[in-house]
Structure formats: C-alpha cells, structure tokens
Design an enzyme around this catalytic site. Structure first.
Site, PDB file in Angstrom:
ATOM      1  N   GLU A  14      -2.674  -1.665  -3.079  1.00 35.95           N
ATOM      2  CA  GLU A  14      -3.761  -0.892  -2.491  1.00 35.95           C
ATOM      3  C   GLU A  14      -3.443   0.592  -2.557  1.00 35.95           C
ATOM      4  OE1 GLU A  14      -5.040  -4.037   1.049  1.00 35.95           O
ATOM      5  OE2 GLU A  14      -3.936  -2.215   1.556  1.00 35.95           O
ATOM      6  N   HIS A  55       0.862  -1.188   0.000  1.00 33.13           N
ATOM      7  CA  HIS A  55       0.000   0.000   0.000  1.00 33.13           C
ATOM      8  C   HIS A  55       0.897   1.236   0.000  1.00 33.13           C
ATOM      9  CE1 HIS A  55      -3.938   1.931   1.664  1.00 33.13           C
ATOM     10  NE2 HIS A  55      -3.226   2.825   0.997  1.00 33.13           N
ATOM     11  N   HIS A  76      -8.130  -5.748   7.489  1.00 35.51           N
ATOM     12  CA  HIS A  76      -7.872  -4.714   8.482  1.00 35.51           C
ATOM     13  C   HIS A  76      -8.158  -5.256   9.880  1.00 35.51           C
ATOM     14  CE1 HIS A  76      -6.624  -0.490   8.937  1.00 35.51           C
ATOM     15  NE2 HIS A  76      -7.159  -0.655  10.146  1.00 35.51           N
TER      16      HIS A  76
END
Length: 248
Positions: free
Chosen positions: A77, A50, A197
């Site tokens: 991401e 990410h 998450h």
C-alpha cells in the site's frame, strides 16, 4: 433440499505495527520477516505492508526482503510518489493498493477523489498493470468514486472502512448503508472489492454478512492489539472465523 453456501473472504495481515515495535528499540526484535511467515503458517491468505517515506515502521528494505519469503499474496500500500512506484515495479507484488497519504500522515484517513486525480491514477495503474501487478484504489464509500476507479483502469477498489467502524456500535445498519451502495456499484461494473481500516473482531463478521462478495480484508492494528492477549495464532484463527459467512 437446503445447501449451505460458505464464502471465505481472504484475510491479509498488515504487519506495519510489528515493524513499529521493532523500530522503537532498534535491532531486529520482533523479526518482521518471521512474523510474516508465521502469519501465513497460522492461516493468513496475504501479507500487507505500507511503507511510508519516513520509513517509521515498514522500511523499503523490509519490502524487498519479504518478496521472496511471502508464499501467499503480498499487498503493498502507499501513495504513488516516484520512490514508491519504483519500489513496486522492482518488487512486483501480487497487488498494489494506491492510498492518498500525505508524507506526515499518521494513518490513512480518506480515499482518493478518483475523478479529480484521474490522470495521475490512470498513468500509475497502467504502469503497474503492464508489469502484471493487480491494482486496487483506496476509496471512500461513494459509488461515484468507485466508478472513477474503474475509469482509471483499476482491478479493484478498497473501501475505507473507518466510518463504518466508528458508527457500528451506535447503529450498524446506518453505518453500513453507504458501504452497501458502493459495494453494489463495484459488483455491477465488474470491479473486485477489498476493504480495510479499523475492522475488528467486533465489526468484521457483520460487514461481510452484508457484503459477502468482498474479496479481501486488510487488517493490522486490531490483529496486533488482540494478539497481545490471545497470541498471534489464535487471533488469526478468530479473524478467519469471523470472515466465514454461511448460507448466502
């Protein structure tokens, strides 16, 4: 006769925290590329990165260097700002996950409003799909947002699971209820399903027992924390065991 049915959700290891440790001292220790290869060697079915605009952990150069090395699936991401979109189109990962992060955000803390951002998401998803990249949109556990992702042309949604993780210890049935609703909607309308998450060894298995059609979980922070005590090889083996759901 009873047949045992085993469902294995893919484990994609997010290596951002490895890059955070490297960047804290400069140099190349730990080696992010080597860690990604080791994660695959130890059984991970994907690598997630990410990159953020300030490159405080994964750098854009890391993403370019990882692409030819990753043998499983590379998932990138991020918020589709111009620089990020250009990187994805250049690197052509297996999957891109669109996340509505502000530039100064410490970590992801909400999903897209897929209805309010339909024009933006439809345009970006279309560009990535034309390039042959699977697209996933990060959403809160709301069937309306799942429907909106479908309308934008996404291949999958990724459910933002922090609220589940936060409520798991107090009442796991209550915590997972909205995720069941969103996951059922995704399945009903033909969207693939990811989750991520704050998933951990404490809460992952129950989540997948209740929603066994999850295609992929992306986990980083908890894996690196556990690996400090258990080692990376053993930690990945334990997460893969947690992702194994039998007798569906």
């Amino acid at each position: 006769m009873i047949f045992n049915c085993i469902k294995m959700t893919k484990l994609s290891v997010n290596i951002n925290k490895v890059a955070t440790i490297r960047n804290a001292r400069g140099g190349n220790h730990p080696d992010v590329l080597r860690v990604a290869q080791d994660c695959e060697l130890f059984g991970a079915e994907g690598i997630t990165v990410h990159p953020r605009p300030d490159e405080r952990h994964i750098r854009y150069a890391d993403v370019r260097a990882l692409r030819p090395l990753v043998r499983t699936e590379l998932n990138i991401e991020g918020n589709p700002i111009d620089r990020f979109t250009s990187l994805v189109l250049e690197v052509k990962p297996t999957q891109v996950t669109l996340v509505p992060d502000a530039e100064d955000q410490i970590t992801s803390n909400h999903g897209w409003d897929t209805r309010a951002n339909r024009a933006l998401l439809t345009d970006v998803v279309g560009r990535f799909r034309e390039a042959g990249i699977r697209t996933s949109i990060f959403v809160d556990p709301d069937p309306a947002m799942v429907d909106g992702a479908k309308e934008c042309g996404a291949d999958r949604v990724e459910l933002y699971t922090e609220p589940y993780a936060a409520g798991y210890a107090a009442n796991r049935e209550e915590a997972i209820a909205p995720f069941l609703d969103a996951a059922r909607e995704a399945r009903a309308i033909g969207l693939g399903l990811n989750a991520g998450h704050d998933l951990s060894l404490q809460n992952l298995h129950y989540f997948l027992c209740r929603i066994p059609w999850v295609d992929e979980v992306s986990i980083g922070h908890a894996i690196i924390c556990d690996a400090l005590y258990l080692g990376l090889r053993e930690t990945i083996a334990m997460y893969k065991a947690a992702a194994r759901v039998e007798n569906l």
